[in-house]
Design a protein around this motif. Structure first.
Motif, short mmCIF file in Angstrom:
data_model
loop_
_atom_site.label_atom_id
_atom_site.label_comp_id
_atom_site.label_asym_id
_atom_site.label_seq_id
_atom_site.Cartn_x
_atom_site.Cartn_y
_atom_site.Cartn_z
N ASP A 27 -3.21 -10.36 -6.65
CA ASP A 27 -3.19 -11.27 -7.42
C ASP A 27 -2.30 -12.74 -7.38
N ILE A 75 -6.02 -3.90 -10.61
CA ILE A 75 -6.14 -4.02 -9.35
C ILE A 75 -7.60 -5.01 -8.67
N LEU A 87 0.76 -2.73 -5.73
CA LEU A 87 0.71 -2.95 -7.45
C LEU A 87 0.58 -2.27 -7.81
N LYS A 89 -5.95 -8.15 -15.17
CA LYS A 89 -5.23 -9.27 -14.10
C LYS A 89 -6.52 -9.71 -13.52
#
Length: 134
Positions: A73, A60, A89, A38
């Motif tokens: 995010d 993260i 998260l 991510k």
């Protein structure tokens, strides 16, 4: 004579259906077990590091723009809400490492406030500041 020729042709055929089943099962297995990285959601102009080392992967990412915006995010977040977002998260995907991607023009004070919020969420978290070579 014609009957004998037909039987020979049928015996020579190879059934590849079981092999295709195995290939599709392996494909599904690899797709399901692949971990996706991510990103914070924005591009930042990261400073270059001369002595960068490879760090463990994290799930993260926090990005800080030059104007002081903080992104997590793929959405902007207030600095005061960073700790709450980290807790959320980490509940979704546990990790001990958080990567901060700060623009080289970002103010030092904003980066320190974000780091304080990370430590407020959990003092045992490892904070990594990503440069151009990380």
């Amino acid at each position: 004579m014609a009957r004998k020729r037909i039987r020979e042709d049928e015996e020579a055929a190879i059934d590849i259906t079981p092999m295709m089943d195995i290939v599709f099962i392996m494909l599904i297995f690899f797709i399901v077990t692949t971990s996706f990285v991510k990103e914070a959601g924005i591009d930042v102009n990261k400073p270059e590091a001369t002595q960068a080392t490879q760090k463990p992967s994290a799930t993260i990412f926090i990005a800080i723009r030059a104007n002081g915006e903080v992104w997590m995010d793929k959405r902007p977040v207030d600095v005061e809400r960073v700790a709450a977002n980290i807790e959320r998260l980490r509940a979704e995907s546990p990790t001990d490492t958080i990567i901060i991607q700060a623009d080289q023009e970002a103010k030092h004070g904003v980066v320190m406030e974000v780091m304080d919020q990370i430590k407020a969420a959990d003092p045992s978290l490892v904070i990594t500041v990503a440069g151009e070579n990380n």
